[in-house]
Each structure stands twice: as structure tokens, then as C-alpha cells.
Design a protein around this motif. Structure first.
Motif, mmCIF file in Angstrom:
data_model
loop_
_atom_site.group_PDB
_atom_site.id
_atom_site.type_symbol
_atom_site.label_atom_id
_atom_site.label_comp_id
_atom_site.label_asym_id
_atom_site.label_seq_id
_atom_site.Cartn_x
_atom_site.Cartn_y
_atom_site.Cartn_z
ATOM 1 N N GLY A 117 0.797 -1.226 0.000
ATOM 2 C CA GLY A 117 0.000 0.000 0.000
ATOM 3 C C GLY A 117 0.818 1.259 0.000
ATOM 4 O O GLY A 117 2.048 1.226 0.100
ATOM 5 N N SER A 118 0.108 2.370 -0.118
ATOM 6 C CA SER A 118 0.785 3.658 -0.083
ATOM 7 C C SER A 118 -0.106 4.670 0.627
ATOM 8 O O SER A 118 -1.326 4.506 0.685
ATOM 9 C CB SER A 118 1.105 4.135 -1.498
ATOM 10 O OG SER A 118 -0.095 4.315 -2.212
ATOM 11 N N ALA A 119 0.527 5.712 1.167
ATOM 12 C CA ALA A 119 -0.205 6.817 1.790
ATOM 13 C C ALA A 119 0.645 8.051 1.553
ATOM 14 O O ALA A 119 1.719 8.192 2.142
ATOM 15 C CB ALA A 119 -0.398 6.562 3.280
ATOM 16 N N LEU A 120 0.201 8.886 0.640
ATOM 17 C CA LEU A 120 1.069 9.972 0.183
ATOM 18 C C LEU A 120 0.400 11.335 0.235
ATOM 19 O O LEU A 120 0.932 12.304 -0.298
ATOM 20 C CB LEU A 120 1.528 9.679 -1.267
ATOM 21 C CG LEU A 120 2.338 8.381 -1.407
ATOM 22 C CD1 LEU A 120 2.458 7.957 -2.858
ATOM 23 C CD2 LEU A 120 3.710 8.532 -0.803
ATOM 24 N N ASP A 121 -0.751 11.435 0.918
ATOM 25 C CA ASP A 121 -1.433 12.738 0.960
ATOM 26 C C ASP A 121 -0.671 13.709 1.855
ATOM 27 O O ASP A 121 -0.124 13.324 2.879
ATOM 28 C CB ASP A 121 -2.846 12.587 1.545
ATOM 29 C CG ASP A 121 -3.738 11.838 0.580
ATOM 30 O OD1 ASP A 121 -3.368 11.754 -0.606
ATOM 31 O OD2 ASP A 121 -4.769 11.319 1.027
ATOM 32 N N PHE A 122 -0.712 14.991 1.469
ATOM 33 C CA PHE A 122 -0.207 16.021 2.375
ATOM 34 C C PHE A 122 -1.277 16.303 3.411
ATOM 35 O O PHE A 122 -2.467 16.223 3.131
ATOM 36 C CB PHE A 122 0.070 17.328 1.619
ATOM 37 C CG PHE A 122 1.379 17.317 0.890
ATOM 38 C CD1 PHE A 122 2.547 16.976 1.543
ATOM 39 C CD2 PHE A 122 1.447 17.663 -0.445
ATOM 40 C CE1 PHE A 122 3.761 16.983 0.882
ATOM 41 C CE2 PHE A 122 2.653 17.671 -1.114
ATOM 42 C CZ PHE A 122 3.809 17.326 -0.451
ATOM 43 N N ASP A 123 -0.828 16.650 4.606
ATOM 44 C CA ASP A 123 -1.753 17.096 5.624
ATOM 45 C C ASP A 123 -1.201 18.422 6.132
ATOM 46 O O ASP A 123 -0.175 18.463 6.816
ATOM 47 C CB ASP A 123 -1.809 16.059 6.757
ATOM 48 C CG ASP A 123 -2.726 16.496 7.881
ATOM 49 O OD1 ASP A 123 -3.044 17.699 7.941
ATOM 50 O OD2 ASP A 123 -3.095 15.654 8.712
ATOM 51 N N SER A 124 -1.878 19.510 5.769
ATOM 52 C CA SER A 124 -1.312 20.837 6.032
ATOM 53 C C SER A 124 -1.225 21.149 7.520
ATOM 54 O O SER A 124 -0.647 22.154 7.909
ATOM 55 C CB SER A 124 -2.135 21.902 5.324
ATOM 56 O OG SER A 124 -3.450 21.844 5.812
ATOM 57 N N LYS A 125 -1.785 20.274 8.368
ATOM 58 C CA LYS A 125 -1.720 20.545 9.813
ATOM 59 C C LYS A 125 -0.763 19.604 10.547
ATOM 60 O O LYS A 125 -0.481 19.797 11.715
ATOM 61 C CB LYS A 125 -3.120 20.395 10.425
ATOM 62 C CG LYS A 125 -4.100 21.453 9.975
ATOM 63 C CD LYS A 125 -5.270 21.538 10.962
ATOM 64 C CE LYS A 125 -6.282 22.576 10.534
ATOM 65 N NZ LYS A 125 -6.994 22.208 9.310
ATOM 66 N N GLU A 126 -0.308 18.569 9.869
ATOM 67 C CA GLU A 126 0.449 17.522 10.588
ATOM 68 C C GLU A 126 1.801 18.034 11.090
ATOM 69 O O GLU A 126 2.670 18.409 10.300
ATOM 70 C CB GLU A 126 0.653 16.306 9.667
ATOM 71 C CG GLU A 126 1.390 15.136 10.322
ATOM 72 C CD GLU A 126 0.679 14.594 11.560
ATOM 73 O OE1 GLU A 126 0.865 15.190 12.640
ATOM 74 O OE2 GLU A 126 -0.035 13.577 11.445
ATOM 75 N N VAL A 127 1.941 18.088 12.405
ATOM 76 C CA VAL A 127 3.251 18.400 13.013
ATOM 77 C C VAL A 127 3.608 17.311 14.035
ATOM 78 O O VAL A 127 4.468 17.482 14.874
ATOM 79 C CB VAL A 127 3.270 19.793 13.688
ATOM 80 C CG1 VAL A 127 3.302 20.901 12.667
ATOM 81 C CG2 VAL A 127 2.105 19.961 14.647
ATOM 82 N N TYR A 128 2.884 16.185 13.960
ATOM 83 C CA TYR A 128 3.085 15.055 14.878
ATOM 84 C C TYR A 128 2.974 15.504 16.328
ATOM 85 O O TYR A 128 3.829 15.189 17.176
ATOM 86 C CB TYR A 128 4.417 14.338 14.563
ATOM 87 C CG TYR A 128 4.377 13.741 13.180
ATOM 88 C CD1 TYR A 128 3.579 12.630 12.917
ATOM 89 C CD2 TYR A 128 5.066 14.312 12.110
ATOM 90 C CE1 TYR A 128 3.486 12.095 11.638
ATOM 91 C CE2 TYR A 128 4.976 13.788 10.834
ATOM 92 C CZ TYR A 128 4.185 12.677 10.612
ATOM 93 O OH TYR A 128 4.077 12.156 9.350
ATOM 94 N N GLU A 129 1.882 16.244 16.571
ATOM 95 C CA GLU A 129 1.615 16.762 17.906
ATOM 96 C C GLU A 129 1.516 15.611 18.904
ATOM 97 O O GLU A 129 0.970 14.552 18.587
ATOM 98 C CB GLU A 129 0.285 17.542 17.861
ATOM 99 C CG GLU A 129 0.169 18.541 18.956
ATOM 100 C CD GLU A 129 -0.967 19.526 18.717
ATOM 101 O OE1 GLU A 129 -1.459 19.627 17.576
ATOM 102 O OE2 GLU A 129 -1.368 20.182 19.690
ATOM 103 N N GLN A 130 2.045 15.836 20.074
ATOM 104 C CA GLN A 130 2.007 14.893 21.191
ATOM 105 C C GLN A 130 2.729 13.577 20.921
ATOM 106 O O GLN A 130 2.468 12.577 21.575
ATOM 107 C CB GLN A 130 0.570 14.631 21.618
ATOM 108 C CG GLN A 130 -0.051 15.896 22.173
ATOM 109 C CD GLN A 130 -1.432 15.714 22.724
ATOM 110 O OE1 GLN A 130 -1.975 14.629 22.706
ATOM 111 N NE2 GLN A 130 -1.994 16.795 23.211
#
Ligand code: SF4
Length: 426
Positions: A117-130
Motif C-alpha cells: 500500500g501507499s499513503a502519500l497525501d499532504f496534511d497541512s496541519k500535521e506536526v506530529y503533535e504529542q
């Protein structure tokens, strides 16, 4: 299932690999003891230059044979190369089972539960919080404070594969720094593609340096990388000068000394402006060490424009410069410029740049002879176990005689000799 991560590219990738390590441990995966013990081999990749991508493809082709003896053995592509061409590489059947983009690491355990599989979407909020990465480096910790870049320098693939800028919340950064300091790491680098454009709520980057220094009293050395010259404010220079925890070093990519080329690179500054920032830094912190990145053979670069870069190097006298020949990257603006420079000329210019910088670096390093410097001893020297090595506050590698008991300690030592890259100390 046991995993092993191979990391390529910049310190951002090193920090991301520590984050991925932590995510996989939390999900019940275990670190492998070497490649033969590995069930899941992850490549955290770099796309900044063609050569970096070719190296990873070579490694994957060397490792895919393991699938014959271990049918459950999986190869995972992570990072910039996954983001850029991951889906295509899976389809080309090179042995890659998964391609996971830079904003999708949280989903990694879930995706690994599927066959491929693959997962390549951008997430404009992802900062790996917590999420707290597990710092595995030697004695120095790299703490990511922001991700992505808005600048779109015309040669650079980073904004295309890492998305737009977003900053990590202060409390996460604080916990990360505290955890590194409590694990006896005395040298902490704050990381971002464009680190000095960090902004979280009302906190600017200079405020962040001050606040971390106050909130972590045991913090000893604080650094940051990579800064953009256009975001180097007077306030940042002031904080660097007055905060004793902030080390006397800055990495400030100049890229070219020609205004025509800087304009085509979309760097948002002229050489004069860049030079003005260097002067402000040197006025405030006279012994600051300044390192840079330079590109030789950018499209359309004339002999005269290249000479302007050499002249700028002589004028500024960087302590060290990471010199690269221009590498066209599909999808960037500069790759479509029609006036590409032939490879042989790019190489020739690169060589001249390296030779000039070597002379400057040697002169600057030799000027340290006789001085007493503080070295944070990180390990044995690479060449001999009879010597130990570490870094000075101004980011120079130092080698000195000593033993294991000094590793992890700060020592005062006198410089007795120097090469173009290493201080030799008592
Ligand atoms: S500032 Fe320019 S060179 Fe640096 S990551 Fe952003 S686009 Fe690339």
C-alpha cells in the motif's frame, strides 16, 4: 515483527526516523539486531539530488533478495522520495511494498497491517503533535520545531515533497528538549527547513530561543538549522548575542554571490542584503562562525556570475561551505530553464569552489591554534580509539587525546594544530 530504518539526507530525516522509530515501538514492533534479523526494512529517503535517489534504489535492489528466504520480508519507502515518486516505484515492481509520505507516519502501523500500500497525501496541519521521538543520536539531539517550506526556491524540491510551513506547538518542543537534556544530551539543535520562520501562536523564533533557555535551566548548548537569510531579523541577532546558551554559529545558505542568479533562484535577497546580515551578526557576535551552502553551475550562470560567487566567498570568508553542483529536479522551476549548464562545466566550477573554500577553511581553522576551546566530547575519533572527538561551540570538529571516561563531557582544551575541517587539540 522487527524493523530497521536506513536514513538518507538531511538532519530533518534523521529526526523523522527517530519519530518513526517511536511510532513503531508504540505499536509493538521491535528494533532488529542488524539486517539479517529484520522483517521490515524502511528507507527514509532524500530527493534533493539525483545521486541520493540513485543510492537508495541501489540499496533496495541489493536487499530485495531477502524476500526469497523470508516471504514476509517487506521493504518500505519513506520520506521525500516516497512522496515524489513512491507510487510509481511500487508499480515498477522494484521490490518496494509500501510508500509512505512525510505527513503519513502516524498511519504507518496501520498500513503495515495490509499486504501492500501507499499513503502519500499532504496534511497541512500535521506536526506530529504529542508524539515524542526517541533520540538515538550520539550525544546531540535534533528537535524538529517546524515542517515544510513556503519559499519555492526555483531549484528546490522540498516544498513539493514536504508541503507548506507549519510550526510545532511550544509544549511539544519543550517536552522534546527536556527529554533530550534528561538523557544527558548537552547539545541540542532545533530543526526546520526554514527554521527561523517558526511561528506558533504568539511565539516568534527569537522568543522561542529565549523561552526554551528559561524553561530548561539544565540546557547547555542550543543551535538551530537551517536559517533563511530573509528571515534573519535584528531581534534574532540580538538574542543570539545575549543568550549564552545559543552557540556562536549560524548556517546561512548563500547559494550564489550573483544577484542575477539569486533572482533566478527566487531567493528573495541580494548579495548586498546577505552581506549586510553577515555584518550584523559579526558586529554583535565577533567570534561567530558562519557556514553556508553554495551551488555551482545553476542554469544560465555565466563565467562572470560564477566569479561573483568566488569573490563573495573571499569577501565573507565562511568557516565552512557545503558546495554542490546544480542538480535538476523534475517538477522544479529551474529544471525547465532552457539554459542548463553542461555537466563538465558544472563539475569544473564545483571543483574551483571547493578548492577556494578549502584554503579559506584551513586559514580560519589554523587561526584557532593556541586558543583554548570548549569541546563537547561525543565519541572516539573515527580514525583511532586512542583519540576522542567532539564539537566546539562554534561547530568545529575537534580531535584530542583522551579516553572513554571523557565521552559525554565538556572539556577545555588547547588547539595545537588544524586541518581544513578538524582542530587538533591537546
Ligand atoms: S528555503 Fe528554498 S532551499 Fe530551503 S527548503 Fe525552502 S525552497 Fe528549499
Amino acid at each position: 515483527m522487527k524493523f530497521h530504518i536506513e536514513t538518507y539526507g538531511c538532519q530533518m530525516n534523521v529526526a523523522d526516523s527517530e519519530l518513526i522509530h517511536s511510532i513503531l515501538l508504540d505499536a509493538g514492533f521491535q528494533p532488529a539486531d542488524g539486517l539479517d534479523d529484520t522483517d521490515i526494512l524502511l528507507f527514509n529517503t532524500c530527493s534533493v539530488r539525483e545521486h541520493a535517489e540513485q543510492r537508495v534504489l541501489g540499496r533496495i535492489s541489493n536487499e530485495r533478495y531477502r524476500k526469497k528466504a523470508k516471504p514476509w520480508f517487506k521493504i518500505v519507502l519513506l520520506g521525500c522520495m516516497a512522496q515524489r515518486i513512491g507510487q510509481r516505484l511500487i508499480e515498477e515492481d522494484l521490490g518496494i511494498d509500501y510508500a509512505i509520505g512525510v505527513d503519513q507516519y502516524r498511519a504507518l502501523p496501520h498500513i503495515l497491517a495490509q499486504e501492500t500500500g501507499s499513503a502519500l497525501d499532504f496534511d497541512s496541519k500535521e506536526v506530529y503533535e504529542q508524539l515524542l521521538p526517541i533520540h538515538q543520536g550520539s550525544r546531540c539531539a535534533y528537535v524538529t520545531i517546524m515542517r515544510g517550506c513556503n519559499n519555492f526556491c526555483s531549484y528546490c524540491i522540498v516544498p513539493h515533497v514536504r508541503g507548506r510551513e507549519r510550526s510545532r506547538p511550544y509544549l511539544d518542543i519543550l517536552h522534546d528538549v527536556q527529554s533530550a537534556v534528561h538523557n544527558d544530551m548537552l547539545d541540542i539543535s532545533l530543526l526546520g527547513q526554514n527554521v527561523n520562520s517558526f511561528h506558533s501562536r504568539d511565539l516568534s523564533f527569537p522568543d522561542l530561543l529565549q523561552k526554551i533557555s528559561e524553561d530548561v535551566p539544565e540546557l547547555y548548548r542550543l543551535r538551530f538549522v537551517t536559517s533563511h537569510p530573509k528571515d534573519l531579523s535584528d531581534r534574532l541577532v540580538e538574542v543570539m548575542a545575549i543568550n549564552p546558551k545559543v552557540c556562536e554559529h549560524i548556517h546561512l545558505p548563500m547559494q550564489s554571490g550573483s544577484n542575477g542568479i539569486l533572482n533566478r533562484m527566487n531567493r528573495s535577497y541580494t548579495f548586498e542584503k546577505y552581506h549586510g546580515r553577515i555584518q550584523a551578526l559579526r558586529n554583535a557576535i565577533p567570534h561567530i562562525s558562519i557556514t553556508t551552502d553554495l551551488i555551482a553551475g545553476f542554469p544560465g550562470e555565466t563565467d562572470a556570475q560564477f566569479e561573483e560567487t568566488l569573490k563573495a566567498m573571499q569577501e565573507i570568508e565562511f568557516d565552512y561551505a557545503f558546495c554542490f553542483k546544480y542538480s535538476p529536479r523534475d517538477g522544479t522551476e529551474a529544471a525547465s530553464f532552457e539554459d542548463q549548464i553542461p555537466e563538465a562545466l558544472r563539475l569544473d566550477r564545483l571543483q574551483r569552489m571547493i578548492e577556494l573554500q578549502r584554503d579559506i577553511t584551513l586559514r580560519k581553522f589554523r587561526a584557532q591554534i593556541g586558543k583554548v576551546v570548549e569541546v563537547y566530547v561525543e565519541d572516539f575519533s573515527k580514525k583511532s580509539k586512542a583519540q576522542i572527538s567532539g564539537k566546539t561551540r562554534d561547530y568545529k570538529i575537534a580531535v584530542l587525546s583522551g579516553d572513554e571516561s571523557q565521552i559525554g563531557k565538556l572539556v577545555q582544551t588547547r588547539v595545537i594544530d588544524a586541518t581544513a575541517g578538524t582542530l587538533i587539540c591537546e
